[in-house]
Design an enzyme around this catalytic site. Structure first.
Site, PDB file in Angstrom:
ATOM      1  N   CYS A 207      22.492  10.271  68.464  1.00  7.84           N
ATOM      2  CA  CYS A 207      21.277  10.608  67.719  1.00  7.84           C
ATOM      3  C   CYS A 207      20.049  10.625  68.628  1.00  7.84           C
ATOM      4  O   CYS A 207      19.978   9.882  69.601  1.00  7.84           O
ATOM      5  CB  CYS A 207      21.041   9.585  66.616  1.00  7.84           C
ATOM      6  SG  CYS A 207      22.425   9.428  65.497  1.00  7.84           S
TER       7      CYS A 207
ATOM      8  N   ARG B  34      22.332  15.399  74.440  1.00  8.54           N
ATOM      9  CA  ARG B  34      22.929  14.119  74.061  1.00  8.54           C
ATOM     10  C   ARG B  34      24.094  14.315  73.088  1.00  8.54           C
ATOM     11  O   ARG B  34      24.873  13.395  72.867  1.00  8.54           O
ATOM     12  CB  ARG B  34      21.866  13.231  73.392  1.00  8.54           C
ATOM     13  CG  ARG B  34      20.780  12.770  74.343  1.00  8.54           C
ATOM     14  CD  ARG B  34      19.596  12.225  73.581  1.00  8.54           C
ATOM     15  NE  ARG B  34      19.942  11.067  72.779  1.00  8.54           N
ATOM     16  CZ  ARG B  34      19.878   9.818  73.197  1.00  8.54           C
ATOM     17  NH1 ARG B  34      19.493   9.564  74.422  1.00  8.54           N
ATOM     18  NH2 ARG B  34      20.193   8.816  72.398  1.00  8.54           N
TER      19      ARG B  34
ATOM     20  N   TRP C  71      24.309  12.305  65.191  1.00  2.00           N
ATOM     21  CA  TRP C  71      25.711  12.268  65.630  1.00  2.00           C
ATOM     22  C   TRP C  71      26.390  11.302  64.662  1.00  2.00           C
ATOM     23  O   TRP C  71      26.120  10.106  64.688  1.00  2.00           O
ATOM     24  CB  TRP C  71      25.782  11.767  67.060  1.00  2.00           C
ATOM     25  CG  TRP C  71      27.105  11.929  67.715  1.00  2.00           C
ATOM     26  CD1 TRP C  71      27.713  13.106  68.066  1.00  2.00           C
ATOM     27  CD2 TRP C  71      27.986  10.894  68.146  1.00  2.00           C
ATOM     28  NE1 TRP C  71      28.919  12.839  68.681  1.00  2.00           N
ATOM     29  CE2 TRP C  71      29.106  11.506  68.752  1.00  2.00           C
ATOM     30  CE3 TRP C  71      27.933   9.501  68.098  1.00  2.00           C
ATOM     31  CZ2 TRP C  71      30.164  10.780  69.283  1.00  2.00           C
ATOM     32  CZ3 TRP C  71      28.982   8.773  68.634  1.00  2.00           C
ATOM     33  CH2 TRP C  71      30.088   9.420  69.215  1.00  2.00           C
TER      34      TRP C  71
ATOM     35  N   ASN D 267      17.901   5.912  64.559  1.00  2.00           N
ATOM     36  CA  ASN D 267      19.044   5.851  65.484  1.00  2.00           C
ATOM     37  C   ASN D 267      19.609   4.442  65.408  1.00  2.00           C
ATOM     38  O   ASN D 267      18.852   3.482  65.350  1.00  2.00           O
ATOM     39  CB  ASN D 267      18.593   6.060  66.935  1.00  2.00           C
ATOM     40  CG  ASN D 267      18.300   7.501  67.242  1.00  2.00           C
ATOM     41  OD1 ASN D 267      18.492   8.365  66.395  1.00  2.00           O
ATOM     42  ND2 ASN D 267      17.831   7.755  68.443  1.00  2.00           N
TER      43      ASN D 267
ATOM     44  N   GLU E   6      39.031   9.399  87.415  1.00  2.00           N
ATOM     45  CA  GLU E   6      37.789  10.116  87.140  1.00  2.00           C
ATOM     46  C   GLU E   6      38.037  11.629  87.081  1.00  2.00           C
ATOM     47  O   GLU E   6      37.490  12.326  86.228  1.00  2.00           O
ATOM     48  CB  GLU E   6      36.747   9.744  88.209  1.00  2.00           C
ATOM     49  CG  GLU E   6      35.427  10.489  88.148  1.00  2.00           C
ATOM     50  CD  GLU E   6      34.698  10.349  86.822  1.00  2.00           C
ATOM     51  OE1 GLU E   6      35.070   9.511  85.985  1.00  2.00           O
ATOM     52  OE2 GLU E   6      33.748  11.128  86.612  1.00  2.00           O
TER      53      GLU E   6
ATOM     54  N   GLU F 231      37.388  15.904  79.437  1.00  2.00           N
ATOM     55  CA  GLU F 231      36.115  15.969  78.715  1.00  2.00           C
ATOM     56  C   GLU F 231      35.664  17.404  78.455  1.00  2.00           C
ATOM     57  O   GLU F 231      35.169  17.701  77.376  1.00  2.00           O
ATOM     58  CB  GLU F 231      35.007  15.291  79.539  1.00  2.00           C
ATOM     59  CG  GLU F 231      34.996  13.784  79.450  1.00  2.00           C
ATOM     60  CD  GLU F 231      33.773  13.200  80.150  1.00  2.00           C
ATOM     61  OE1 GLU F 231      33.668  13.359  81.373  1.00  2.00           O
ATOM     62  OE2 GLU F 231      32.949  12.591  79.461  1.00  2.00           O
TER      63      GLU F 231
HETATM   64  C1  AGP Z   1      31.162  10.544  81.690  1.00  2.00           C
HETATM   65  O1  AGP Z   1      31.515  11.831  82.038  1.00  2.00           O
HETATM   66  C2  AGP Z   1      31.182  10.205  80.320  1.00  2.00           C
HETATM   67  N1  AGP Z   1      30.727  11.181  79.452  1.00  2.00           N
HETATM   68  C3  AGP Z   1      31.182   8.773  79.854  1.00  2.00           C
HETATM   69  O2  AGP Z   1      32.441   8.282  80.174  1.00  2.00           O
HETATM   70  C4  AGP Z   1      30.099   7.817  80.410  1.00  2.00           C
HETATM   71  O3  AGP Z   1      30.305   7.592  81.769  1.00  2.00           O
HETATM   72  C5  AGP Z   1      30.146   6.499  79.612  1.00  2.00           C
HETATM   73  O4  AGP Z   1      29.851   6.761  78.275  1.00  2.00           O
HETATM   74  C6  AGP Z   1      29.187   5.461  80.160  1.00  2.00           C
HETATM   75  O5  AGP Z   1      27.873   5.904  80.134  1.00  2.00           O
HETATM   76  P1  AGP Z   1      26.741   5.175  80.941  1.00  2.00           P
HETATM   77  O6  AGP Z   1      27.062   5.312  82.392  1.00  2.00           O
HETATM   78  O7  AGP Z   1      25.476   5.882  80.566  1.00  2.00           O
HETATM   79  O8  AGP Z   1      26.748   3.738  80.542  1.00  2.00           O
END
Ligand code: AGP
Length: 595
Positions: free
Chosen positions: A2, A27, A76, A100, A471, A478
């Site tokens: 959100c 977002r 969201w 939010n 990764e 993703e």
């Molecule tokens: C990364 O490609 C992701 N979309 C996700 O895994 C992200 O790294 C995770 O949500 C953690 O986010 P942050 O680093 O903002 O804490």
């Protein structure tokens, strides 16, 4: 996730709110809405899906000249499906609210309000806020009614509320979800992150948990902790690339120089932001994060244990929160987060603080909740990351952890000056290795067409290349929605190799500097089962069907950064060929501020 915007002033509120919501699109969201209060009339518009849907609903609505106020939201879904009724703003009789976060005790409040005659239109937790406010107004003045409302709700929230009862004011509250108030020549702005404020605001206040108030056009200067705001708009543009993710991959070699600036020199590593005494007496480290940041933490474990000889435990924040937490004396808690707002990581940090652990944040967003809560922070300095799939933030997190390993290695006397200097020079070479050469990108673009229709992907590697394999797999799933798993290569024969056949694609990370022969054998095992194998490495590999050749490197970490680039570009090109929206993949959000 959100997003919130708000505005009061004499400019065109409709345009300001819609533009602000566009800046929050990255977002992730499933519906959106705005409310504008002008001349005692409250106009509310909501739509499911993309912002264009909301825009077309509003196109005939003209904002009259003069002062007006408004609030907006991208949702969201958490409580209730993504429908128009569940989209924000939520309305009662004469007030609107955007929110939010999560109201944990909404059920009991809702039941009480229903008995008192309130009608609910949505399945959301948010709607109780606006009804409770109007209920409280029966006995209290508007400010008291709002404060009583906030004091009654439990949970995480950033809230903006407007009401016909106070037509020149915006009521706001923050707890556990980010909220910013800003001022510019056009008026007063609210936002849940910096991006909607770029180009509009000159001063900002990052609200603290527990802050609540009622803002009018004169009210900003009375706030505490006003800061100048100078985020550059051009950084938030695509610069001619097809996607933000692509731009972010390409800018790695330059932004990573920012990450090391003033920290890495030919003499080794220093962190001006942290007093050296902070690290004294630390005997173990917990690295805590989610998703990509967790993978960076896994790389950090190899580096810290190898270079600083310190025991490291890496934990996924959502598991750490509810596991049996054994607090070790002399333990340092390091949270890693691009956004600094990830709810699970933030809550894990709060837990570590309850146990009086020293805390350090590795984060990309200054003033974020995680940075503010930690004893100290090392900022990764790679600028706004808009692509939901994290690229440059991952690279910078690994780099900071590498620097930290060298720094702690020196502090604890496990690295001599010569070795520390060597590491510094390896870091510079590793950063250079992230420069995208057009031939390299072209090769991957061509190759990507062969990797669209298998029954899944294995990504394999050893040592630091194992978290890199994880990764690589995460990046691919993703944005391409293809099934991909990362494994330590040595684990294949313990089960996963049962899946191997010619329609299983394996991306193998073959380092010349680390466990080369072992990795060769693991690739040969898969090749013998007819798996289709693409090797990323600097030397030709006989068992491979395809090769992505990286330049010969001085160190395994230089290879790491070259391979990372190859994996990022491969995911990008596969996803583009499949016609996906790379920057806003389905079901995902950039900043996960709910549990
Ligand atoms: C990364 O490609 C992701 N979309 C996700 O895994 C992200 O790294 C995770 O949500 C953690 O986010 P942050 O680093 O903002 O804490």
């Amino acid at each position: 996730m959100c997003g919130i915007v708000g505005y009061m002033g004499k400019s065109n509120a409709k345009e300001i709110l819609l533009n602000g919501l566009k800046e929050l699109e990255y977002r992730g969201y499933d519906s959106a809405g705005i409310a504008i209060l002008q001349q005692d009339t409250l106009h509310t518009f909501k739509a499911v899906g993309k912002l264009e849907n909301l825009e077309s609903k509003i196109k005939d609505f003209e904002v009259s000249s003069g002062f007006c106020i408004g609030i907006g939201h991208t949702r969201w879904a958490t409580h209730g499906k993504p429908t128009e009724a569940n989209a924000h703003p939520h309305t009662a009789e004469f007030s609107n609210v955007v929110h939010n976060g999560i109201i944990e005790n909404y059920q009991e409040i809702k039941e009480e309000l229903i008995i008192l005659g309130h009608h609910f239109l949505s399945q959301t937790d948010t709607e109780v806020i606006v009804h409770l406010f109007e209920e409280n107004l029966k006995k209290l003045d508007p400010q008291e009614a709002f404060y009583a409302t906030i004091n009654r709700i439990k949970g995480a929230y950033a809230i903006l509320l407007v009401s016909k009862i106070a037509p020149n004011k915006i009521f706001y509250a923050k707890n556990g979800s980010p909220l910013i108030i800003a001022k510019g020549s056009g008026g007063i702005y609210f936002a849940s992150s910096d991006s909607p404020l770029v180009g509009l605001a000159s001063q900002v206040v990052y609200l603290e948990d527990g802050d609540m108030g009622v803002m009018d056009i004169e009210g900003f200067d009375l706030l505490k902790n006003i800061q100048n705001f100078s985020v550059n708009k051009t950084l938030a543009q695509k610069d001619g690339f097809r996607y933000f993710m692509e731009k972010e991959i390409y800018e790695q070699h330059s932004v990573l120089l920012e990450t090391i600036m003033g920290r890495v020199s030919e003499n080794g590593v220093i962190f001006d932001e942290i007093d050296q005494s902070f690290f004294l007496g630390i005997r173990s480290i917990t690295l805590c994060a989610c998703g990509t940041s967790y993978h960076a933490g896994m790389v950090g474990k190899y580096l810290l244990e190898r270079l600083a000889k310190i025991r490291v435990n890496v934990v996924i924040a959502s598991e750490f929160r509810y596991g049996g937490f054994v607090s070790q004396e002399d333990e340092l808690f390091i949270s890693i987060s691009q956004s600094g707002e990830t709810a699970d990581t933030l809550e894990a940090l709060k837990l570590a603080k309850e146990y009086n652990q020293k805390s350090l944040a590795i984060c990309n967003v200054d003033n974020s909740s995680i940075v503010r809560l930690s004893d100290c922070a090392i900022l990764t300095r790679v600028g706004l990351e808009k692509g939901v799939a994290s690229t440059k933030a991952f690279a910078s997190q690994v780099l900071v952890l590498w620097m930290l390993a060298v720094y702690m290695g020196r502090t604890y006397g496990h690295l001599d000056e010569r070795e520390a200097k060597l590491q510094s020079s390896d870091m510079l070479s590793a950063i250079r290795a992230t420069k995208v050469e057009s031939k390299f990108h072209e090769r991957i673009k061509r190759l990507s067409k062969r990797y669209l229709h298998g029954h899944g992907f294995f990504f394999i590697g050893r040592d630091v290349f194992y978290p890199l394999a994880l990764e690589g797999a995460l990046k691919l799933k993703e944005i391409s929605y293809l099934h991909a798993e990362g494994y330590p290569s040595g684990e294949m024969k313990h089960g996963p190799i049962a899946l191997a056949d010619s329609n299983l694609f394996t991306i193998a990370l073959l380092s010349e500097h680390l466990l080369y022969d072992k990795m060769q054998s693991n690739i040969a095992e898969l090749s013998a089962r007819d798996a289709t194998i693409c090797v990323i490495g600097s030397k030709e590999c006989e068992s491979a069907d395809d090769m992505i050749i990286i330049p010969q490197a001085k160190s395994y970490m230089e290879e790491f950064f070259s391979m990372m680039l190859g994996l990022q570009l491969l995911s990008l090109e596969v996803a583009i060929r499949l016609g996906n929206d790379v920057d806003m993949p389905r079901n995902l959000a950039k900043s996960v501020t709910v549990e």
